[in-house]
Design a protein around this motif. Sequence first.
Motif, PDB file in Angstrom:
ATOM      1  N   ARG A 253       1.834 -27.532   2.019  1.00 59.90           N
ATOM      2  CA  ARG A 253       3.086 -28.272   2.104  1.00 59.90           C
ATOM      3  C   ARG A 253       2.861 -29.605   2.803  1.00 59.90           C
ATOM      4  NH1 ARG A 253       7.599 -24.050   2.715  1.00 59.90           N
ATOM      5  NH2 ARG A 253       7.348 -22.963   0.733  1.00 59.90           N
ATOM      6  N   ILE A 254       3.801 -30.518   2.615  1.00 62.72           N
ATOM      7  CA  ILE A 254       3.657 -31.881   3.114  1.00 62.72           C
ATOM      8  C   ILE A 254       3.508 -31.922   4.630  1.00 62.72           C
ATOM      9  CG2 ILE A 254       6.152 -32.359   3.262  1.00 62.72           C
ATOM     10  CD1 ILE A 254       5.412 -35.209   2.109  1.00 62.72           C
ATOM     11  N   GLY A 255       4.201 -31.068   5.357  1.00 59.75           N
ATOM     12  CA  GLY A 255       4.081 -31.043   6.813  1.00 59.75           C
ATOM     13  C   GLY A 255       2.692 -30.634   7.258  1.00 59.75           C
ATOM     14  N   ASP A 256       2.113 -29.658   6.544  1.00 57.84           N
ATOM     15  CA  ASP A 256       0.752 -29.224   6.861  1.00 57.84           C
ATOM     16  C   ASP A 256      -0.249 -30.345   6.572  1.00 57.84           C
ATOM     17  OD1 ASP A 256       1.708 -26.686   7.551  1.00 57.84           O
ATOM     18  OD2 ASP A 256       1.464 -25.949   5.491  1.00 57.84           O
ATOM     19  N   LEU A 257      -0.062 -31.030   5.445  1.00 61.84           N
ATOM     20  CA  LEU A 257      -0.947 -32.142   5.094  1.00 61.84           C
ATOM     21  C   LEU A 257      -0.823 -33.265   6.127  1.00 61.84           C
ATOM     22  CD1 LEU A 257      -2.957 -33.376   3.086  1.00 61.84           C
ATOM     23  CD2 LEU A 257      -0.982 -34.258   1.796  1.00 61.84           C
ATOM     24  N   ALA A 258       0.388 -33.544   6.551  1.00 58.78           N
ATOM     25  CA  ALA A 258       0.599 -34.578   7.574  1.00 58.78           C
ATOM     26  C   ALA A 258      -0.126 -34.201   8.859  1.00 58.78           C
ATOM     27  CB  ALA A 258       2.093 -34.765   7.816  1.00 58.78           C
ATOM     28  N   ALA A 259      -0.005 -32.959   9.267  1.00 62.56           N
ATOM     29  CA  ALA A 259      -0.656 -32.510  10.500  1.00 62.56           C
ATOM     30  C   ALA A 259      -2.172 -32.598  10.388  1.00 62.56           C
ATOM     31  CB  ALA A 259      -0.229 -31.081  10.822  1.00 62.56           C
ATOM     32  N   ARG A 260      -2.714 -32.258   9.240  1.00 69.33           N
ATOM     33  CA  ARG A 260      -4.180 -32.272   9.067  1.00 69.33           C
ATOM     34  C   ARG A 260      -4.746 -33.676   8.986  1.00 69.33           C
ATOM     35  NH1 ARG A 260      -6.358 -28.127   4.766  1.00 69.33           N
ATOM     36  NH2 ARG A 260      -8.250 -29.223   5.390  1.00 69.33           N
ATOM     37  N   THR A 261      -3.952 -34.617   8.529  1.00 71.58           N
ATOM     38  CA  THR A 261      -4.465 -35.977   8.323  1.00 71.58           C
ATOM     39  C   THR A 261      -4.010 -36.968   9.385  1.00 71.58           C
ATOM     40  OG1 THR A 261      -2.601 -36.529   6.876  1.00 71.58           O
ATOM     41  CG2 THR A 261      -4.611 -35.671   5.821  1.00 71.58           C
ATOM     42  N   GLY A 262      -3.065 -36.567  10.211  1.00 74.42           N
ATOM     43  CA  GLY A 262      -2.546 -37.478  11.220  1.00 74.42           C
ATOM     44  C   GLY A 262      -1.582 -38.507  10.669  1.00 74.42           C
ATOM     45  N   LEU A 263      -1.115 -38.302   9.459  1.00 73.10           N
ATOM     46  CA  LEU A 263      -0.152 -39.209   8.838  1.00 73.10           C
ATOM     47  C   LEU A 263       1.239 -38.598   8.938  1.00 73.10           C
ATOM     48  CD1 LEU A 263      -2.223 -40.035   5.641  1.00 73.10           C
ATOM     49  CD2 LEU A 263      -1.857 -41.531   7.605  1.00 73.10           C
ATOM     50  N   THR A 264       2.242 -39.418   8.740  1.00 76.22           N
ATOM     51  CA  THR A 264       3.602 -38.900   8.723  1.00 76.22           C
ATOM     52  C   THR A 264       3.970 -38.466   7.310  1.00 76.22           C
ATOM     53  OG1 THR A 264       4.618 -41.040   8.232  1.00 76.22           O
ATOM     54  CG2 THR A 264       4.263 -40.498  10.577  1.00 76.22           C
ATOM     55  N   THR A 265       4.975 -37.614   7.217  1.00 71.72           N
ATOM     56  CA  THR A 265       5.438 -37.211   5.886  1.00 71.72           C
ATOM     57  C   THR A 265       5.996 -38.417   5.130  1.00 71.72           C
ATOM     58  OG1 THR A 265       7.586 -36.543   6.794  1.00 71.72           O
ATOM     59  CG2 THR A 265       5.914 -34.827   6.573  1.00 71.72           C
ATOM     60  N   LYS A 266       6.578 -39.351   5.856  1.00 68.01           N
ATOM     61  CA  LYS A 266       7.089 -40.573   5.221  1.00 68.01           C
ATOM     62  C   LYS A 266       5.947 -41.363   4.580  1.00 68.01           C
ATOM     63  CE  LYS A 266       9.937 -44.603   6.187  1.00 68.01           C
ATOM     64  NZ  LYS A 266      10.739 -45.306   7.183  1.00 68.01           N
ATOM     65  N   THR A 267       4.828 -41.461   5.296  1.00 67.33           N
ATOM     66  CA  THR A 267       3.657 -42.167   4.757  1.00 67.33           C
ATOM     67  C   THR A 267       3.129 -41.453   3.524  1.00 67.33           C
ATOM     68  OG1 THR A 267       3.068 -43.046   6.924  1.00 67.33           O
ATOM     69  CG2 THR A 267       1.302 -42.939   5.285  1.00 67.33           C
ATOM     70  N   LEU A 268       3.063 -40.142   3.575  1.00 70.74           N
ATOM     71  CA  LEU A 268       2.573 -39.378   2.424  1.00 70.74           C
ATOM     72  C   LEU A 268       3.465 -39.591   1.207  1.00 70.74           C
ATOM     73  CD1 LEU A 268       1.544 -36.099   4.258  1.00 70.74           C
ATOM     74  CD2 LEU A 268       0.036 -37.894   3.366  1.00 70.74           C
ATOM     75  N   ARG A 269       4.765 -39.597   1.411  1.00 70.36           N
ATOM     76  CA  ARG A 269       5.686 -39.855   0.286  1.00 70.36           C
ATOM     77  C   ARG A 269       5.496 -41.272  -0.237  1.00 70.36           C
ATOM     78  NH1 ARG A 269       9.255 -37.331   3.905  1.00 70.36           N
ATOM     79  NH2 ARG A 269       9.551 -35.144   3.391  1.00 70.36           N
ATOM     80  N   PHE A 270       5.292 -42.228   0.680  1.00 73.33           N
ATOM     81  CA  PHE A 270       5.045 -43.613   0.272  1.00 73.33           C
ATOM     82  C   PHE A 270       3.769 -43.700  -0.560  1.00 73.33           C
ATOM     83  CE2 PHE A 270       2.796 -47.611   1.088  1.00 73.33           C
ATOM     84  CZ  PHE A 270       3.688 -48.502   0.500  1.00 73.33           C
TER      85      PHE A 270
END
Length: 134
Positions: free
Chosen positions: A2-19
Amino acid sequence: MRIGDLAARTGLTTKTLRFYEDSGLLPAPPRTPGGYRDYPEHTVARLGFVRDAQRAGLTLAEIRSVLALRDAGHAPCTHVTGLIHEHLDDINRRMAELAATRDVLRTLAARATTTDPAACAADDICTILTPTRP
């Protein structure tokens, strides 16, 4: 994942991932039956590449072009080499401009040490920057 897990693993925000997804750096992930994004494991490495490319000075558009080549099954090495040389040329040009600006500022700093503010005429804005012409 899920996006929250990916954000945590990469140090990015979910907003950045969506962008990144909206801007074409990440392909749209499959969705769970509940409609949540379900990123594959290799997305972590792709985001690491994006981070490394940004650190090297590449723009998001340039990174997108590299990823597009790789996604199409082509090795992007020649393209990346060209981008690197373009950035080096740009940095060399900017360094030359900065060196010229430094020289001007040194001249102005030397002039400032000998300028008497009391000697400035009312018509002068600043004789340090615009010295009186003979």
